[in-house]
Design a protein around this motif. Structure first.
Motif, short mmCIF file in Angstrom:
data_model
loop_
_atom_site.label_atom_id
_atom_site.label_comp_id
_atom_site.label_asym_id
_atom_site.label_seq_id
_atom_site.Cartn_x
_atom_site.Cartn_y
_atom_site.Cartn_z
N TYR A 107 0.85 -1.19 0.00
CA TYR A 107 0.00 0.00 0.00
C TYR A 107 0.88 1.24 0.00
CZ TYR A 107 -4.08 -2.91 0.92
OH TYR A 107 -5.08 -3.84 0.81
N PRO A 108 0.31 2.40 -0.34
CA PRO A 108 1.10 3.64 -0.32
C PRO A 108 1.81 3.83 1.02
CG PRO A 108 -1.03 4.03 -1.35
CD PRO A 108 -1.06 2.62 -0.82
N GLY A 109 3.02 4.32 0.93
CA GLY A 109 3.82 4.47 2.14
C GLY A 109 4.73 3.28 2.39
N GLY A 110 4.72 2.34 1.44
CA GLY A 110 5.60 1.19 1.56
C GLY A 110 5.14 0.12 2.53
N ILE A 111 3.83 0.12 2.84
CA ILE A 111 3.29 -0.88 3.77
C ILE A 111 3.08 -2.19 3.01
CG2 ILE A 111 1.37 -1.46 5.31
CD1 ILE A 111 0.87 1.58 5.55
N VAL A 112 3.90 -3.19 3.33
CA VAL A 112 3.84 -4.47 2.63
C VAL A 112 2.65 -5.27 3.15
CG1 VAL A 112 5.04 -6.64 2.16
CG2 VAL A 112 6.32 -4.49 2.29
N ALA A 113 1.76 -5.68 2.22
CA ALA A 113 0.59 -6.47 2.59
C ALA A 113 0.74 -7.93 2.19
CB ALA A 113 -0.67 -5.88 1.94
N LEU A 114 1.29 -8.16 1.01
CA LEU A 114 1.53 -9.52 0.53
C LEU A 114 2.99 -9.61 0.08
CD1 LEU A 114 -1.66 -10.10 -1.69
CD2 LEU A 114 -1.36 -10.61 0.75
#
Length: 295
Positions: free
Chosen positions: A15-22
């Motif tokens: 997601y935006p901001g470099g938040i790794v989800a997968l």
């Protein structure tokens, strides 16, 4: 026919901001079965579901439908979403028409179906979800549980082969959960493949055929529900607990093994039946001959 109707291969998404989800996630959905996705908050369950029907596109990896790579062009997405229906956790994010009947008919009308076919599908979907009496009701006047069933009916009217549900029992009272699961069970018996996310390990143990445990954007393990949820160490690592009924069955000696080879009961009714059977069983066999009696 491919036994795996839907799968994910190496999915990566941030997601935006470099938040790794997968982060390289793999998953297989077997045709005609109920798959529960379990995991703590933030493990990637909802993000995965949004990938499985093409709402989100991975930065790397792909989703396969019947063994073929799914496409993101308009026509390919239409085919994909007609095959894989998604029901969001919050029904207000999905309902927008004035009445229940209008909302449920929106999907099949967009599929270009004849009006008579649309009416038949809407009636069948409302009946399946036990909300036929709500057909003329304004959607804004419904309870949360009623809205949830209307949202499912709207997807069901499109006749998807796979129905994906994000936390389907969240916010429902016990009676609402029972009614919803009964309706979903009928869909599965009719051949619909179900994939649902949940925090409820007891629901997954008692109702799912297969379980996938997620953690840190990956599927940590996937397999049949009983075998997967019997691994207490793996559950603890994923910040989950052993299902209550399974823990109770093991404590009572019904956990499977040399002395009791039957699999553990997966419903309260099955556990009660096992207890009654054990209580009624004689503690020793009656002698069948004089020699046995003397012995």
């Amino acid at each position: 026919m491919n036994p795996v109707i839907l799968s994910a291969r190496g999915l990566e998404y941030s997601y935006p901001g470099g938040i790794v989800a997968l982060s390289g996630l793999d998953l297989e959905v077997s045709r005609g079965r109920k798959l529960a996705l379990l995991g703590a908050n933030g493990c990637g369950k909802t993000t995965l579901l949004l990938h499985l029907n093409g709402t989100l596109k991975p930065s790397r990896g792909q989703v396969l439908l019947d063994g073929a790579g799914a496409g993101y062009g308009r026509q390919a997405l239409n085919v994909w979403r007609n095959t894989v229906g998604l029901v969001l956790q919050e029904p207000d994010d999905q309902l927008f028409s004035a009445t229940v009947e209008q909302d449920v008919s929106f999907g099949p009308l967009n599929q270009g179906l004849p009006e008579a076919v649309v009416r038949a599908r809407v009636a069948e979907s409302l009946e399946t979800l036990r909300i036929a009496a709500l057909a003329e009701r304004p959607t804004h006047s419904l309870s949360f549980g009623q809205k949830k069933r209307v949202a499912i009916a709207g997807v069901l009217a499109m006749r998807p082969e796979v129905l994906i549900l994000d936390e389907p029992t969240a916010g429902l009272d016990p009676q609402g959960v029972a009614h919803l699961l009964s309706a979903l069970e009928q869909l599965c018996l009719a051949g619909t493949t179900l994939v649902f996310s949940t925090h409820d390990v007891d629901l997954a143990y008692g109702w799912a055929d297969d379980v996938a445990i997620l953690g840190q954007g990956l599927v940590v393990c996937q397999g049949e529900a009983l075998a997967t949820l019997a691994d207490a160490e793996r559950l603890r690592a994923a910040h989950l607990r052993t299902p209550t009924l399974l823990a109770l069955a093991v404590a009572l000696g019904f956990g499977g093994g040399p002395e009791d080879p039957q699999p553990p009961p997966r419903t309260p009714a099955a556990l009660i039946a096992r207890l009654q059977s054990a209580k009624a069983a004689p503690t020793a066999r009656c002698p069948r001959s004089p020699h046995a009696f003397k012995a």
